[in-house]
Design a protein around this motif. Sequence first.
Motif, mmCIF file in Angstrom:
data_model
loop_
_atom_site.group_PDB
_atom_site.id
_atom_site.type_symbol
_atom_site.label_atom_id
_atom_site.label_comp_id
_atom_site.label_asym_id
_atom_site.label_seq_id
_atom_site.Cartn_x
_atom_site.Cartn_y
_atom_site.Cartn_z
ATOM 1 N N ARG A 1 43.475 68.835 72.992
ATOM 2 C CA ARG A 1 43.941 69.479 71.755
ATOM 3 C C ARG A 1 43.854 68.510 70.577
ATOM 4 O O ARG A 1 43.509 68.910 69.460
ATOM 5 N N ALA A 2 44.146 67.249 70.823
ATOM 6 C CA ALA A 2 44.021 66.244 69.763
ATOM 7 C C ALA A 2 42.597 66.235 69.232
ATOM 8 O O ALA A 2 42.383 66.226 68.012
ATOM 9 N N PHE A 3 41.615 66.247 70.117
ATOM 10 C CA PHE A 3 40.218 66.311 69.677
ATOM 11 C C PHE A 3 39.956 67.597 68.901
ATOM 12 O O PHE A 3 39.270 67.581 67.878
ATOM 13 N N ASP A 4 40.518 68.702 69.372
ATOM 14 C CA ASP A 4 40.303 69.995 68.706
ATOM 15 C C ASP A 4 40.763 69.974 67.256
ATOM 16 O O ASP A 4 40.157 70.623 66.401
ATOM 17 N N VAL A 5 41.834 69.252 66.974
ATOM 18 C CA VAL A 5 42.361 69.214 65.601
ATOM 19 C C VAL A 5 41.841 68.017 64.810
ATOM 20 O O VAL A 5 42.259 67.801 63.679
ATOM 21 N N GLY A 6 40.950 67.233 65.402
ATOM 22 C CA GLY A 6 40.302 66.152 64.673
ATOM 23 C C GLY A 6 40.863 64.766 64.877
ATOM 24 O O GLY A 6 40.412 63.815 64.228
ATOM 25 N N ILE A 7 41.841 64.610 65.753
ATOM 26 C CA ILE A 7 42.360 63.268 66.029
ATOM 27 C C ILE A 7 41.308 62.495 66.809
ATOM 28 O O ILE A 7 40.789 62.972 67.812
ATOM 29 N N ASN A 8 40.998 61.302 66.322
ATOM 30 C CA ASN A 8 40.015 60.465 67.018
ATOM 31 C C ASN A 8 40.579 59.074 67.332
ATOM 32 O O ASN A 8 39.859 58.187 67.762
ATOM 33 N N PHE A 9 41.869 58.888 67.125
ATOM 34 C CA PHE A 9 42.514 57.588 67.279
ATOM 35 C C PHE A 9 43.579 57.695 68.363
ATOM 36 O O PHE A 9 44.527 58.469 68.236
ATOM 37 N N PHE A 10 43.423 56.927 69.434
ATOM 38 C CA PHE A 10 44.326 56.983 70.574
ATOM 39 C C PHE A 10 44.958 55.620 70.795
ATOM 40 O O PHE A 10 44.268 54.606 70.875
ATOM 41 N N ASP A 11 46.279 55.615 70.880
ATOM 42 C CA ASP A 11 47.045 54.383 71.000
ATOM 43 C C ASP A 11 47.696 54.314 72.378
ATOM 44 O O ASP A 11 48.259 55.302 72.864
ATOM 45 N N THR A 12 47.631 53.152 72.992
ATOM 46 C CA THR A 12 48.240 52.942 74.303
ATOM 47 C C THR A 12 48.653 51.484 74.436
ATOM 48 O O THR A 12 48.573 50.720 73.487
ATOM 49 N N ALA A 13 49.110 51.097 75.605
ATOM 50 C CA ALA A 13 49.447 49.696 75.905
ATOM 51 C C ALA A 13 49.383 49.519 77.412
ATOM 52 O O ALA A 13 49.610 50.461 78.171
ATOM 53 N N ASN A 14 49.099 48.301 77.821
ATOM 54 C CA ASN A 14 48.995 48.054 79.255
ATOM 55 C C ASN A 14 50.316 48.321 79.980
ATOM 56 O O ASN A 14 50.329 48.768 81.121
ATOM 57 N N ILE A 15 51.433 48.103 79.325
ATOM 58 C CA ILE A 15 52.740 48.243 79.962
ATOM 59 C C ILE A 15 53.159 49.709 80.144
ATOM 60 O O ILE A 15 54.035 50.004 80.945
ATOM 61 N N TYR A 16 52.547 50.634 79.424
ATOM 62 C CA TYR A 16 52.928 52.048 79.541
ATOM 63 C C TYR A 16 52.591 52.539 80.940
ATOM 64 O O TYR A 16 51.443 52.800 81.274
ATOM 65 N N GLY A 17 53.607 52.653 81.770
ATOM 66 C CA GLY A 17 53.415 53.058 83.154
ATOM 67 C C GLY A 17 52.640 52.026 83.948
ATOM 68 O O GLY A 17 51.986 52.366 84.925
ATOM 69 N N TYR A 18 52.702 50.770 83.518
ATOM 70 C CA TYR A 18 51.959 49.682 84.169
ATOM 71 C C TYR A 18 50.494 50.054 84.359
ATOM 72 O O TYR A 18 49.932 49.917 85.436
ATOM 73 N N GLY A 19 49.887 50.549 83.290
ATOM 74 C CA GLY A 19 48.469 50.893 83.295
ATOM 75 C C GLY A 19 48.192 52.370 83.469
ATOM 76 O O GLY A 19 47.070 52.824 83.263
ATOM 77 N N ALA A 20 49.194 53.167 83.820
ATOM 78 C CA ALA A 20 48.988 54.590 84.073
ATOM 79 C C ALA A 20 48.509 55.340 82.830
ATOM 80 O O ALA A 20 47.635 56.201 82.918
ATOM 81 N N ALA A 21 49.059 55.016 81.671
ATOM 82 C CA ALA A 21 48.656 55.703 80.438
ATOM 83 C C ALA A 21 47.198 55.395 80.108
ATOM 84 O O ALA A 21 46.422 56.290 79.752
ATOM 85 N N GLU A 22 46.802 54.135 80.246
ATOM 86 C CA GLU A 22 45.407 53.766 79.994
ATOM 87 C C GLU A 22 44.481 54.460 80.988
ATOM 88 O O GLU A 22 43.414 54.953 80.611
ATOM 89 N N SER A 23 44.887 54.517 82.248
ATOM 90 C CA SER A 23 44.051 55.158 83.270
ATOM 91 C C SER A 23 43.857 56.649 82.992
ATOM 92 O O SER A 23 42.747 57.170 83.129
ATOM 93 N N LEU A 24 44.923 57.327 82.587
ATOM 94 C CA LEU A 24 44.801 58.752 82.267
ATOM 95 C C LEU A 24 43.901 58.947 81.058
ATOM 96 O O LEU A 24 43.016 59.817 81.069
ATOM 97 N N LEU A 25 44.094 58.155 80.014
ATOM 98 C CA LEU A 25 43.217 58.252 78.847
ATOM 99 C C LEU A 25 41.766 58.008 79.250
ATOM 100 O O LEU A 25 40.860 58.723 78.827
ATOM 101 N N GLY A 26 41.525 57.006 80.074
ATOM 102 C CA GLY A 26 40.177 56.702 80.529
ATOM 103 C C GLY A 26 39.541 57.848 81.274
ATOM 104 O O GLY A 26 38.355 58.155 81.089
#
Length: 120
Positions: free
Chosen positions: A39-64
């Motif tokens: 949905r973020a892409f659908d509305v034009g968001i192209n900037f995604f923010d994360t950190a290695n500590i978010y879920g000990y890498g889980a957030a980065e893995s899901l984004l990937g």
Amino acid sequence: MKYRQLGSSDIQVSELALGSWLTYAGGVEQEQAKACIHRAFDVGINFFDTANIYGYGAAESLLGEVLQNFPRSSYILATKLYFPMNETDRGLSAAQVSKQLDAFLKRLRTNCRSVPIPSL
């Protein structure tokens, strides 16, 4: 969506970013998190923010996982590091930054080290 030029580069960044701290680190069901990124892409968001500590890498893995289905040139990734990932991995030493960057690139399924960094 409104965009801003990133420094003196030719990169256009959406004024709104989609963060991943509370959502993609396990706070939201995986299918809902994936739908949110789409949905973020659908509305034009192209900037995604994360950190290695978010879920000990889980957030980065899901984004990937989700972002691998989009052209790499269609989005901007921002991540952070510092907080301990385990008993020995923490801080901002050159060795730790390099180690965390390699882990970040693997989890996000990208290789930013091959892309020139724009001057800001």
